[in-house]
Enzyme design. Structure first.
Site, PDB file in Angstrom:
ATOM      1  N   CYS A 173       7.624   9.905  -2.866  1.00 30.10           N
ATOM      2  CA  CYS A 173       6.200   9.929  -2.512  1.00 30.10           C
ATOM      3  C   CYS A 173       5.961  10.990  -1.450  1.00 30.10           C
ATOM      4  CB  CYS A 173       5.743   8.556  -2.007  1.00 30.10           C
ATOM      5  SG  CYS A 173       3.986   8.500  -1.582  1.00 30.10           S
ATOM      6  N   CYS A 231       3.699   9.431   1.568  1.00 29.24           N
ATOM      7  CA  CYS A 231       4.371   8.506   2.499  1.00 29.24           C
ATOM      8  C   CYS A 231       5.719   9.033   2.957  1.00 29.24           C
ATOM      9  CB  CYS A 231       4.550   7.139   1.842  1.00 29.24           C
ATOM     10  SG  CYS A 231       3.007   6.315   1.409  1.00 29.24           S
ATOM     11  N   HIS A 250       2.612   4.120  -5.272  1.00 31.28           N
ATOM     12  CA  HIS A 250       1.656   4.459  -4.224  1.00 31.28           C
ATOM     13  C   HIS A 250       0.256   4.049  -4.655  1.00 31.28           C
ATOM     14  CE1 HIS A 250       0.287   6.744  -0.667  1.00 31.28           C
ATOM     15  NE2 HIS A 250      -0.792   6.971  -1.404  1.00 31.28           N
ATOM     16  N   CYS A 251      -0.427   3.290  -3.810  1.00 29.70           N
ATOM     17  CA  CYS A 251      -1.805   2.873  -4.082  1.00 29.70           C
ATOM     18  C   CYS A 251      -2.753   3.876  -3.428  1.00 29.70           C
ATOM     19  CB  CYS A 251      -2.056   1.458  -3.560  1.00 29.70           C
ATOM     20  SG  CYS A 251      -3.765   0.909  -3.783  1.00 29.70           S
ATOM     21  N   CYS A 265      -5.320   1.866  -1.007  1.00 32.83           N
ATOM     22  CA  CYS A 265      -4.741   1.410   0.262  1.00 32.83           C
ATOM     23  C   CYS A 265      -4.048   2.543   1.012  1.00 32.83           C
ATOM     24  CB  CYS A 265      -3.742   0.285   0.010  1.00 32.83           C
ATOM     25  SG  CYS A 265      -4.452  -1.191  -0.745  1.00 32.83           S
ATOM     26  N   CYS A 269       2.522   2.981  -0.014  1.00 31.51           N
ATOM     27  CA  CYS A 269       3.408   2.612  -1.111  1.00 31.51           C
ATOM     28  C   CYS A 269       3.612   1.107  -1.074  1.00 31.51           C
ATOM     29  CB  CYS A 269       4.744   3.340  -0.989  1.00 31.51           C
ATOM     30  SG  CYS A 269       4.696   5.051  -1.576  1.00 31.51           S
ATOM     31  N   CYS A 277      -6.784  -4.825  -6.839  1.00 25.21           N
ATOM     32  CA  CYS A 277      -7.845  -5.694  -7.348  1.00 25.21           C
ATOM     33  C   CYS A 277      -9.079  -5.615  -6.445  1.00 25.21           C
ATOM     34  CB  CYS A 277      -7.352  -7.139  -7.434  1.00 25.21           C
ATOM     35  SG  CYS A 277      -8.591  -8.285  -8.063  1.00 25.21           S
ATOM     36  N   CYS A 328      -4.268  -4.953  -2.545  1.00 19.57           N
ATOM     37  CA  CYS A 328      -3.306  -4.491  -3.525  1.00 19.57           C
ATOM     38  C   CYS A 328      -2.406  -5.657  -3.911  1.00 19.57           C
ATOM     39  CB  CYS A 328      -2.475  -3.356  -2.931  1.00 19.57           C
ATOM     40  SG  CYS A 328      -1.919  -2.181  -4.155  1.00 19.57           S
TER      41      CYS A 328
END
Length: 344
Positions: A137, A140, A150-151, A154, A157, A165, A171
């Site tokens: 990533c 991060c 990775h979101c 948010c 990771c 959601c 997350c």
């Protein structure tokens, strides 16, 4: 010019912060919407149905007792789904400052892959990118553990990430996937119980046997809302039950995890019972409560052996059910290629 640049830069920073705060505030709108519907349903059921419409005291007490048990479990699991923070990888997965400089200063992609491979040798990492490289990533600055993603919402990771959601503004991953599943289950039970107990009085209001105007509106609307949410939740809960039975996340269902020997959508499938224990744990007394009981630490997961994963004769029954026509077409292709090899 430099004097003008200062206020402009400050203004840009302020606007950027304001935009981020606005995004964070808007992210809570779906949660507040669900909370408002739940609060109204509580008022409509307890006050308008049980206290106003029902006349039998035994029936009233029974309805209220069962309703509040389901309601508490429903709210508890929803709360845990919202406020349980997603787990992030340990510090050992973050690359050091020296390795970071080596990686960023190197312009050749093949050498960058070698650097990441050297760093990952001491880590329990078995999944790869589509081209076989170590999953890294850039944002991060860490080696991604297996099933970690990775979101973008948010900006972190998340271990065993399933999805982000909006209805819980969180997350869903290793730390709260069990809570999310229980939330779906108790949401279904909540809607089903309301619909089953309200239906008789819905008919009485609809036919004119009962005439209380204010309660009539709440009872009629309560049934429609309960049935609507039940139908939508039923498909979502059924989908996640299927995912659990295969030991997959939502992301893995759309894109199979890649191992050193290639992609394998059943790479983490250990069989139905063990798959269930991965999420809910081995202590069955904790399965129905939003209490941490999932197996492992979220950084590494048991995998099927290479022989079992690649040989359909040794695979469990779930693989046959899941593959369906895909395996049949794959088998026909392999058979044709085998025939060609034998002929040559």
């Amino acid at each position: 010019m430099p004097e003008a640049a200062g206020p402009r830069a400050a203004m840009a920073v302020a606007l950027s912060r304001g935009f981020r705060w606005g995004q964070r505030a808007l992210a809570w709108v779906p949660v507040l919407l669900i909370a408002a519907v739940v609060l109204w349903s509580y008022y409509a059921y307890v006050c308008e149905l049980c206290l106003v419409t029902l006349t039998n005291p035994v029936e009233r007490v029974a309805y209220l007792a069962v309703f509040h048990v389901i309601f508490v479990l429903f709210v508890w699991t929803y709360w845990k789904s919202i406020f349980t923070l997603p787990m992030q990888p340990d510090k050992k997965f973050h690359i050091s400052y020296t390795d970071k400089e080596r990686y960023e200063n190197e312009e050749r992609p093949e050498v960058q892959r070698q650097i990441l491979a050297e760093i990952a040798r001491k880590l329990p990492v078995y999944t790869r990118t589509g081209n076989g490289a170590i999953r890294f990533c850039d944002r991060c600055q860490l080696i991604k553990p297996d099933r970690c993603h990775h979101c973008s919402v948010c900006a972190i990771c998340v271990l065993k990430m399933d999805h982000h959601c909006p209805w819980v503004n969180n997350c869903i991953g290793f730390s709260n996937y069990k809570f999310f599943l229980l939330f779906l289950a108790y949401s279904l039970l909540y809607c089903l119980y309301i619909a089953a107990t309200v239906f008789k009085y819905f008919i009485k209001y609809w036919t004119g046997e009962l005439t209380n105007g204010r309660s009539k509106f709440h009872v009629l609307f309560l049934l429609f809302v309960a049935v609507m949410f039940f139908v939508s939740l039923m498909f979502l809960f059924g989908y996640h039950c299927w995912l659990i039975s295969r030991n997959r996340s939502t992301l893995e269902a759309f894109s199979a995890p890649v191992f050193q020997n290639g992609p394998d959508k059943n790479g983490f499938n250990l069989g139905f019972v063990k798959n269930l224990q991965q999420v809910f744990g081995e202590e069955k007394k904790l399965w129905l409560f939003p209490i941490v009981s999932s197996q492992g630490d979220g950084h590494s997961f048991p995998m099927r052996t290479l022989c079992e994963a690649r040989n359909p004769l040794l695979a469990n029954e779930e693989q046959w059910d899941d593959d369906g026509l895909d395996e049949e077409s794959q088998g026909s292709n392999e058979a044709s290629s085998l025939a060609i090899e034998m002929e040559t």
